[in-house]
Each structure stands twice: as structure tokens, then as C-alpha cells.
Design a protein around this motif. Structure first.
Motif, mmCIF file in Angstrom:
data_model
loop_
_atom_site.group_PDB
_atom_site.id
_atom_site.type_symbol
_atom_site.label_atom_id
_atom_site.label_comp_id
_atom_site.label_asym_id
_atom_site.label_seq_id
_atom_site.Cartn_x
_atom_site.Cartn_y
_atom_site.Cartn_z
ATOM 1 N N LEU A 86 -43.062 -35.703 95.220
ATOM 2 C CA LEU A 86 -44.135 -34.509 95.190
ATOM 3 C C LEU A 86 -43.665 -33.498 94.243
ATOM 4 O O LEU A 86 -42.554 -33.235 94.013
ATOM 5 C CB LEU A 86 -43.605 -33.944 96.701
ATOM 6 N N GLU A 87 -44.691 -33.166 93.488
ATOM 7 C CA GLU A 87 -44.864 -32.033 92.397
ATOM 8 C C GLU A 87 -45.448 -30.931 93.009
ATOM 9 O O GLU A 87 -46.680 -30.707 93.505
ATOM 10 C CB GLU A 87 -45.351 -32.528 91.178
ATOM 11 N N ILE A 88 -44.838 -29.866 92.754
ATOM 12 C CA ILE A 88 -45.441 -28.324 93.234
ATOM 13 C C ILE A 88 -45.879 -27.850 91.816
ATOM 14 O O ILE A 88 -45.176 -27.398 91.017
ATOM 15 C CB ILE A 88 -44.680 -27.411 94.105
ATOM 16 N N TYR A 107 -47.399 -37.177 94.097
ATOM 17 C CA TYR A 107 -48.552 -36.315 94.903
ATOM 18 C C TYR A 107 -48.265 -34.938 94.221
ATOM 19 O O TYR A 107 -46.957 -34.685 94.281
ATOM 20 C CB TYR A 107 -47.958 -36.151 96.493
ATOM 21 N N SER A 108 -49.141 -34.286 93.904
ATOM 22 C CA SER A 108 -49.222 -33.162 93.171
ATOM 23 C C SER A 108 -50.235 -32.041 93.458
ATOM 24 O O SER A 108 -51.175 -32.447 93.783
ATOM 25 C CB SER A 108 -49.164 -33.302 91.831
ATOM 26 N N ILE A 109 -49.499 -30.845 93.909
ATOM 27 C CA ILE A 109 -50.174 -29.784 94.221
ATOM 28 C C ILE A 109 -50.435 -28.650 93.437
ATOM 29 O O ILE A 109 -49.484 -28.233 92.843
ATOM 30 C CB ILE A 109 -49.596 -29.189 95.838
ATOM 31 N N GLY A 135 -54.218 -26.709 96.656
ATOM 32 C CA GLY A 135 -53.770 -26.077 97.768
ATOM 33 C C GLY A 135 -52.330 -25.276 97.352
ATOM 34 O O GLY A 135 -52.007 -25.315 96.229
ATOM 35 N N ASP A 136 -51.800 -24.671 98.264
ATOM 36 C CA ASP A 136 -50.404 -23.810 98.312
ATOM 37 C C ASP A 136 -49.319 -24.840 98.406
ATOM 38 O O ASP A 136 -49.009 -25.426 99.720
ATOM 39 C CB ASP A 136 -50.560 -22.863 99.455
ATOM 40 N N GLY A 137 -48.688 -25.028 97.448
ATOM 41 C CA GLY A 137 -47.316 -26.045 97.445
ATOM 42 C C GLY A 137 -46.279 -25.550 98.408
ATOM 43 O O GLY A 137 -45.459 -26.224 98.546
ATOM 44 N N TYR A 138 -46.103 -24.151 98.598
ATOM 45 C CA TYR A 138 -45.151 -23.569 99.676
ATOM 46 C C TYR A 138 -45.033 -24.451 100.775
ATOM 47 O O TYR A 138 -43.754 -24.792 101.252
ATOM 48 C CB TYR A 138 -45.625 -22.322 100.011
ATOM 49 N N LYS A 149 -38.088 -37.487 96.012
ATOM 50 C CA LYS A 149 -37.850 -36.646 94.955
ATOM 51 C C LYS A 149 -38.926 -35.437 95.257
ATOM 52 O O LYS A 149 -40.200 -35.814 95.462
ATOM 53 C CB LYS A 149 -37.927 -37.014 93.647
ATOM 54 N N ILE A 150 -38.671 -34.213 94.887
ATOM 55 C CA ILE A 150 -39.578 -33.185 94.893
ATOM 56 C C ILE A 150 -39.228 -32.321 93.563
ATOM 57 O O ILE A 150 -38.041 -32.039 93.237
ATOM 58 C CB ILE A 150 -39.405 -32.189 96.112
#
Ligand code: SAH
Length: 217
Positions: A86-88, A107-109, A135-138, A149-150
Motif C-alpha cells: 500500500l502506497e500513500i 495499491y496507491s492512494i 482519496g485520503d490515505g490516512y 508493506k506500506i
């Protein structure tokens, strides 16, 4: 559309050689960066700057991280093939493409509409199979977690609890923490309840902001 050519390949090779000389990065990371045409992710007219080790301005007042920072975050993340990442902060999508090139399911926001749209376009043109979200990655993506992994590519005032919760046991998060200047922080989830953090130097990122921005600029 000609996506890449020998001139850019040459500049790119020089960039990865400089990175190799600067730090003992995992070779897989440098090989992935050697394959991704970074010049396609920067604004038109900035292509000649794409392979210098410096951050560049992109739409919506944001910046594309300098290659050294991308290499370091990717190195610390230690991505294995087929891991869920997951990528923010998709930004221009360059880091996203590097993660996908390493074989991760990404998956990236992104909270800026213009950047989300731009990243969709370029990643589709490169046939890069990633899932992008506006969207908001928070909050992360609880329905799609847990993630092995994030990676957070904006400066977070502190480590968002929803992201910690979405980390798989045995998983790892790489996140720059701090306001103004950030400390690159690695969070390893050891058990359901235990986390271990380590720090890896000072960096300067654009801030992680709450909510979404619908504007085109
Ligand atoms: N990896 C990107 C970095 C872009 S800068 C690149 O190399 O292009 C960081 C990005 O994080 C910006 O695009 C910013 O809009 C985004 N961002 C900031 N706060 C966010 C949040 N809460 N959720 C999702 N994205 C966020």
C-alpha cells in the motif's frame, strides 16, 4: 507515442550508477529504477531534468521525490515479488511504477485529483498493473488489507494508527515522520501487538494532509 529512447536510457544508466556509488542499495531496486522511464512522469519540458538526483515540481504544488529518496524508501521496504504493498501519496506515480516493477501488487492512494488522473494516464500507457485510488490515505484501505508493506511518500506528523493496524504481522512500513523535516522511520510489525521502529536519517517531504483536494491545480 515513443515512450523511451537511447538518450534517456543513457541518462538513466548514469543515474543508477550514481545511486550505486552513493549507497549500498539492493541491486534489484537499482535494476527496477534502470527500467522505469522517469522522464515520462515529470511535466512536459522538464524531461531533461528527470535523471538528475533532485526533486522536481509536479502538478498541484507537489514534488516528485529525488531518485535517492525513492531508492532509499524502496530499499528499506525490502519488497518481495507478489507482496501486497500500500502506497500513500501516488504523486506522479513514479515510485508506484518502481514498486510494480519489483513484482509487488500495488495499491496507491492520492488526495489530489489532478495527480491521481495524471498517474492513471501514464501508468496505463506503460501497461503498469496497479490499483490507484483517489482519496485520503490516512485511513488506508482496510477492506483490501492487511498489507505486507506500506510506504508513505509524504511527511506524516505521526504514524497513522489505521496504517499500523493494516500492516500484516511480519510486515513493514516505511514512513517519513515529522513536521518540517522528517525522520525516515521503519516500523516492523512483530506480532499482533508488538511493533519495532528504527530511524534512517533526515529527509524533507511535502506534508501528509487530511481530506481530499478536488481542484485541478
Ligand atoms: N511518490 C511520489 C511523491 C509525491 S509527493 C512521487 O514521487 O511523485 C507526496 C504526495 O502525497 C503528494 O502528491 C500529496 O498530494 C500526497 N498526499 C499528501 N497527503 C496525502 C493523504 N492524506 N492521502 C493521500 N495522498 C496524500
Amino acid at each position: 507515442m515513443e515512450l523511451d529512447d537511447f538518450r534517456y536510457k543513457g541518462l538513466r544508466r548514469r543515474m543508477t550508477e550514481q545511486l550505486r556509488a552513493a549507497f549500498h542499495f539492493n541491486e534489484r531496486v537499482l535494476e527496477a529504477m534502470d527500467r522505469i522511464p522517469r522522464h515520462l512522469f515529470v511535466d512536459r519540458g522538464m524531461e531533461h531534468l528527470a535523471y538528475l538526483d533532485r526533486p522536481l515540481a509536479i502538478a498541484a504544488g507537489q514534488t516528485i521525490s529525488r531518485p535517492f529518496t525513492v531508492a532509499m524508501q524502496t530499499h528499506l521496504l525490502d519488497v518481495k515479488t507478489w507482496e501486497k504493498v500500500l502506497e500513500i501519496g501516488t504523486g506522479c506515480g513514479y515510485q508506484t511504477a518502481v514498486l510494480a516493477e519489483l513484482g509487488a501488487k500495488v495499491y496507491s492512494i492520492e488526495r489530489q485529483r489532478a495527480l491521481y488522473d495524471g498517474a492513471q494516464r501514464i501508468l496505463a500507457a506503460l501497461q503498469c498493473q496497479v490499483m490507484l485510488f483517489y482519496g485520503d490515505g490516512y485511513a488506508g484501505k482496510p477492506v483490501l488489507g492487511p498489507f505486507h508493506k506500506i510506504i508513505v511518500t509524504c511527511g506524516a506528523p505521526d504514524i497513522p494508527l489505521p496504517l499500523k493496524a493494516q500492516l500484516a504481522v511480519g510486515g513493514r512500513m516505511v514512513i517519513p515522520v515529522g513536521e518540517g523535516e522528517q525522520t525516515m522511520t521503519v516500523v516492523d510489525r512483530l506480532t499482533e501487538t508488538d511493533y519495532r521502529t528504527s530511524t534512517h536519517g533526515a529527509y524533507s517531504f511535502v506534508p501528509m494532509l487530511e481530506g481530499i483536494n478536488k481542484g485541478t491545480i
